[in-house]
Scaffold this motif. Structure first.
Motif, short mmCIF file in Angstrom:
data_model
loop_
_atom_site.label_atom_id
_atom_site.label_comp_id
_atom_site.label_asym_id
_atom_site.label_seq_id
_atom_site.Cartn_x
_atom_site.Cartn_y
_atom_site.Cartn_z
N UNK A 77 103.31 35.58 15.94
CA UNK A 77 104.41 35.86 14.99
C UNK A 77 103.95 35.65 13.54
N UNK A 78 102.94 36.39 13.15
CA UNK A 78 102.34 36.25 11.81
C UNK A 78 102.44 37.55 11.01
N UNK A 79 103.53 38.31 11.20
CA UNK A 79 103.63 39.62 10.54
C UNK A 79 103.62 39.51 9.01
N UNK B 33 94.25 39.30 18.16
CA UNK B 33 95.16 38.97 19.25
C UNK B 33 96.56 38.72 18.72
N UNK B 34 97.50 39.59 19.10
CA UNK B 34 98.91 39.33 18.87
C UNK B 34 99.40 38.54 20.08
N UNK C 51 107.61 39.68 17.02
CA UNK C 51 107.85 40.29 15.72
C UNK C 51 106.91 41.48 15.56
N UNK C 52 106.57 41.88 14.34
CA UNK C 52 105.78 43.08 14.09
C UNK C 52 104.30 42.76 13.80
N UNK C 53 103.82 41.67 14.35
CA UNK C 53 102.43 41.29 14.11
C UNK C 53 101.46 42.39 14.55
N UNK C 54 101.61 42.88 15.77
CA UNK C 54 100.69 43.90 16.28
C UNK C 54 100.78 45.18 15.45
N UNK D 248 97.80 47.11 13.36
CA UNK D 248 97.45 48.52 13.53
C UNK D 248 97.52 49.29 12.22
N UNK D 249 98.48 48.95 11.38
CA UNK D 249 98.60 49.64 10.10
C UNK D 249 97.34 49.47 9.26
N UNK D 250 96.79 48.26 9.25
CA UNK D 250 95.56 48.02 8.49
C UNK D 250 94.38 48.70 9.16
N UNK D 251 94.25 48.54 10.47
CA UNK D 251 93.12 49.13 11.19
C UNK D 251 93.08 50.65 11.08
N UNK D 252 94.23 51.28 10.91
CA UNK D 252 94.31 52.74 10.83
C UNK D 252 94.16 53.29 9.42
#
Length: 229
Positions: A38-40, A65-66, A71-74, A78-82
């Motif tokens: 939970x580190x979004x 690892x999420x 919450x929206x951690x994952x 993905x937003x950064x990785x993409x």
């Protein structure tokens, strides 16, 4: 008082040493593991800081690892990785459901890691650009002896509120005073939970309980990082 005196003596010897960034003779592959529950709010800046480290991109594997997140951690990962600048990077996002918390994440990551070394950063960490460079530089000075290396940590928002002031005080006392003094006086040290690398084969052997045939770990601090041998 003895610990404080040991730390002061250590810093008087080390504080004037200049450290330069020069090309390394080799750049071993490093798998960086980031456990996040939970580190979004903070995970995006952490991921970007890791992907911007001053180290050959092709030599960095990033396992995000999420961990049991609701919450929206994952999604933030993905937003950064993409992002276009990172699409060719070796990044895996694992939405983990399991027990054990951070220890469980690290146990799951160990058989997945492809790097010669495994590095760990907390989800709210923001490593300085040369952090991984200095960790690896110390490790390859004597790779048969140095099984792990860790850097000093500091609190970025130390003056934000009472809690961050307390956290900063804890880090100053443990890492800037105790760690340095205990090594300086007794050649004993402790690896912290973030900003470190460890030899993957050593970690796997330790996890299998086969440490009796491996060199005894000893942790030694230097100006820019601390090494375990």
């Amino acid at each position: 008082m003895t610990t404080l005196a040991g730390a002061v003596h250590f810093w008087l010897q080390q504080s004037k040493e200049l450290v330069f960034v020069t090309a390394l003779p080799s750049y071993p592959k490093v798998t960086i593991v980031v456990p996040a529950h939970n580190e979004e709010i903070v995970i995006a800046q952490t991921v970007r800081a890791i992907l911007e480290l001053n180290y050959p991109p092709e030599q960095v594997e990033l396992l995000l690892f999420a961990d049991n997140c609701n919450d929206r951690t994952a999604e933030a990962m993905r937003q950064v990785a993409n992002l276009p600048e990172y699409r060719n990077r070796d990044v895996q996002i694992i939405e983990r459901v399991g027990t054990g918390g951070k220890a469980g994440v690290l146990n799951d990551a160990l058989p997945m890691a492809q790097g010669e070394y495994i590095g760990v950063y907390d989800a709210d960490a923001m490593p300085e650009k040369n952090a991984l460079y200095f960790l690896v530089r110390k490790a390859i000075e004597n790779p048969e002896r140095y099984m792990a290396v860790f850097g000093r940590n500091k609190t970025r928002n130390a003056q934000q509120n009472f809690l961050t002031k307390c956290i900063n005080q804890e880090i100053v006392v443990t890492q800037r005073i105790q760690h340095c003094a205990i090594w300086h006086m007794f050649k004993i040290g402790r690896i912290p939970g973030t900003n470190f690398i460890i030899n993957r084969d050593f970690a796997k052997s330790s996890a299998d309980g086969a440490t009796e045939h491996l060199p005894k770990i000893r942790i030694s601090p230097s100006k820019s990082c601390k090494a375990a041998s």
